[in-house]
Write an enzyme that holds these catalytic residues in place. Sequence first.
Site, PDB file in Angstrom:
ATOM      1  N   HIS A   1      -7.211 -35.262  12.567  1.00 35.76           N
ATOM      2  CA  HIS A   1      -8.347 -34.334  12.628  1.00 35.76           C
ATOM      3  C   HIS A   1      -7.923 -32.966  12.117  1.00 35.76           C
ATOM      4  O   HIS A   1      -6.767 -32.560  12.266  1.00 35.76           O
ATOM      5  CB  HIS A   1      -8.826 -34.165  14.078  1.00 35.76           C
TER       6      HIS A   1
ATOM      7  N   ARG B   1      14.767 -37.949  14.961  1.00 36.01           N
ATOM      8  CA  ARG B   1      15.824 -37.458  14.066  1.00 36.01           C
ATOM      9  C   ARG B   1      16.839 -38.582  13.878  1.00 36.01           C
ATOM     10  O   ARG B   1      17.009 -39.441  14.745  1.00 36.01           O
ATOM     11  CB  ARG B   1      16.475 -36.203  14.609  1.00 36.01           C
TER      12      ARG B   1
ATOM     13  N   THR C   1       7.352 -38.055  12.664  1.00 30.72           N
ATOM     14  CA  THR C   1       6.466 -37.117  11.960  1.00 30.72           C
ATOM     15  C   THR C   1       6.868 -36.929  10.503  1.00 30.72           C
ATOM     16  O   THR C   1       6.148 -36.264   9.765  1.00 30.72           O
ATOM     17  CB  THR C   1       6.476 -35.749  12.658  1.00 30.72           C
ATOM     18  N   LYS C   2       8.028 -37.502  10.110  1.00 26.77           N
ATOM     19  CA  LYS C   2       8.517 -37.377   8.736  1.00 26.77           C
ATOM     20  C   LYS C   2       9.013 -38.726   8.254  1.00 26.77           C
ATOM     21  O   LYS C   2       9.338 -39.609   9.047  1.00 26.77           O
ATOM     22  CB  LYS C   2       9.666 -36.358   8.665  1.00 26.77           C
TER      23      LYS C   2
ATOM     24  N   ASN D   1       3.747 -56.352  19.791  1.00 24.53           N
ATOM     25  CA  ASN D   1       3.764 -56.640  21.212  1.00 24.53           C
ATOM     26  C   ASN D   1       2.527 -56.085  21.902  1.00 24.53           C
ATOM     27  O   ASN D   1       1.699 -55.426  21.279  1.00 24.53           O
ATOM     28  CB  ASN D   1       5.046 -56.080  21.827  1.00 24.53           C
TER      29      ASN D   1
END
Length: 188
Positions: free
Chosen positions: A113, A179, A164-165, A82
């Site tokens: 970074h 989560r 992040t996981k 989108n």
Amino acid sequence: MPWLYFSLKPKLLSWAKPWQEQVQAEFMALETVSFGQNCFIAPEVNLFAEPGRDIRIGDLCMIAADSFLHGPITLGDEVAINHGCSLDGGRVGITIGDQTRIANNVTIYAFNHGMQPGKPIYQQNVSSKGVVIGKDVWIGAQAGIVDGVTIGDCAVIGMGCIVTKDIPDYAIVAGNPARIIGDRRDKV
């Protein structure tokens, strides 16, 4: 509204299809981009794919206006991106499976970074692990996905999530950081 392209009647397709072929030909002439059959790419999309950082787009894909894609990126078939999304494949790349839907303003970055003190961020070494998104995934508006993440098939990423996981197949996730809050197979 790229999804409207796929519902056009033959009369409208008679001018829209050649127009889309011209838009895609212009991208292919300037960048290392390839398109599958019957795609819709808004002319306002920003595609950056230098040699070695190709963008490969499968059949029946659609990419809406004001999205930014920097290869390497591979889209399966029937992927929808989108408006206002930003995807950067870093060195390793982003791979998105068939029939995945990505809502507006989603960010996916396959690089990061370094953060060593005493050295400005822009002078830090950059790492890249890549991002893999399975098939039939739904990514909600304004979600963010960081480098090194794999999202399993049939997962749902809630609006505004920061992933992040790794996310398993069929998981429904929400929050920051994301989560698991459910399983798509339970939604009958």
